[in-house]
Scaffold this motif. Sequence first.
Motif, PDB file in Angstrom:
ATOM      1  N   PHE A  38       0.897  -1.200   0.216  1.00 36.44           N
ATOM      2  CA  PHE A  38      -0.103  -0.059   0.108  1.00 36.44           C
ATOM      3  C   PHE A  38       0.811   1.209  -0.012  1.00 36.44           C
ATOM      4  N   VAL A  39       2.123   1.146   0.667  1.00 36.80           N
ATOM      5  CA  VAL A  39       3.086   2.466   0.509  1.00 36.80           C
ATOM      6  C   VAL A  39       4.077   2.319  -0.396  1.00 36.80           C
ATOM      7  N   GLY A  40       4.367   1.158  -1.117  1.00 37.54           N
ATOM      8  CA  GLY A  40       5.354   0.878  -2.176  1.00 37.54           C
ATOM      9  C   GLY A  40       5.128   1.756  -3.142  1.00 37.54           C
ATOM     10  N   PRO A  41       3.905   1.824  -3.733  1.00 36.45           N
ATOM     11  CA  PRO A  41       3.760   2.880  -5.024  1.00 36.45           C
ATOM     12  C   PRO A  41       4.187   4.354  -4.875  1.00 36.45           C
ATOM     13  N   HIS A  42       4.101   4.763  -3.614  1.00 32.92           N
ATOM     14  CA  HIS A  42       4.575   5.968  -3.356  1.00 32.92           C
ATOM     15  C   HIS A  42       6.067   6.182  -3.413  1.00 32.92           C
ATOM     16  N   GLN A  51      -0.985   2.188  -7.504  1.00 32.80           N
ATOM     17  CA  GLN A  51      -1.779   3.297  -6.502  1.00 32.80           C
ATOM     18  C   GLN A  51      -1.428   3.133  -5.136  1.00 32.80           C
ATOM     19  N   ASP A  52      -1.684   4.325  -4.283  1.00 30.54           N
ATOM     20  CA  ASP A  52      -1.392   4.119  -2.913  1.00 30.54           C
ATOM     21  C   ASP A  52      -2.591   3.772  -2.317  1.00 30.54           C
ATOM     22  N   TRP A  53      -2.433   2.716  -1.333  1.00 25.95           N
ATOM     23  CA  TRP A  53      -3.385   2.333  -0.436  1.00 25.95           C
ATOM     24  C   TRP A  53      -4.601   1.711  -1.443  1.00 25.95           C
ATOM     25  N   TRP A  55      -7.127  -1.138  -2.527  1.00 30.27           N
ATOM     26  CA  TRP A  55      -7.284  -2.498  -1.719  1.00 30.27           C
ATOM     27  C   TRP A  55      -7.752  -3.436  -2.765  1.00 30.27           C
ATOM     28  N   SER A  56      -7.370  -4.750  -2.700  1.00 29.73           N
ATOM     29  CA  SER A  56      -7.702  -5.588  -3.507  1.00 29.73           C
ATOM     30  C   SER A  56      -7.919  -7.161  -2.945  1.00 29.73           C
ATOM     31  N   THR A  57      -8.409  -7.918  -3.335  1.00 22.98           N
ATOM     32  CA  THR A  57      -8.788  -9.328  -2.693  1.00 22.98           C
ATOM     33  C   THR A  57      -7.484  -9.924  -2.539  1.00 22.98           C
ATOM     34  N   ALA A  58      -6.796 -10.052  -3.749  1.00 22.66           N
ATOM     35  CA  ALA A  58      -5.308 -10.698  -3.840  1.00 22.66           C
ATOM     36  C   ALA A  58      -4.453 -10.035  -2.704  1.00 22.66           C
ATOM     37  N   ARG A  59      -4.424  -8.730  -2.548  1.00 15.11           N
ATOM     38  CA  ARG A  59      -3.425  -8.063  -1.617  1.00 15.11           C
ATOM     39  C   ARG A  59      -3.724  -8.616  -0.102  1.00 15.11           C
TER      40      ARG A  59
END
Length: 239
Positions: A38-42, A51-53, A55-59
């Motif tokens: 969630f913070v890696g894209p930043h 995209q930051d934060w 959410w997806s089922t896979a994540r």
Amino acid sequence: MRNARSGRPSALWMPRSRGALSGLILVILGAWGALIPFVGPHFNFAYTPDQDWAWSTARGWLDVLPGAATVAAGLLLIFSGNRITAMVGGWLAVLAGAWFVIGRELAPMLGIGSAGDPIAASDRKRAALEVSYFSGLGALIVFVGGVAIARLAVRLASDVEALARVEEARAAREAEPSHGEPAYVSGLRETPEVSSGALTQPRVDRYGSEGEPKRGWRRQRPEGGSPNAAYLRWPHPQR
């Protein structure tokens, strides 16, 4: 954990410092695995979607779930003083790390979606993403969990010494008399003993060392003398 009969610590007791370091490492690794998607894209270090934060089922299944399990395992190792509970935390960490390693391969078969594609322009960055997100992270968690299990499976001499100190402290507390309770002998309060010599010693303020009155000079007017005349008389006991 204490023995129900004797109240003493049982053989399953262990010092909390035994799994504290491994537990702290697992908490850090689990937090990394659960939050980095969630913070890696930043920082331009992520898998798709970029995209930051987002959410997806896979994540949730492939990142958040094993990361949260690793954090829970680390907390069990840090705060548990029971050998069985701490070993449960160690095995939970091993399973979470294994899921980090093989979860991506099983995701299509289980129907939980895909973790995405690495956003990398070079093979080196692609390998760094794979190691940091899944395979390398999972292998490190498995290693730390295995070390914790190995340390918990044996009973070291330091554990025996620590248990002996706990029992000695407990015995010392039980041997201490309760404060504020008067001592009784045959139902009566104890009175301080007074030596017989203290009752027969002569007074030293008005009497000498052998009990005779001290003598000294004193002004006294004899009979028939002038009232203004001063005379000295010896001996006369002091008052």
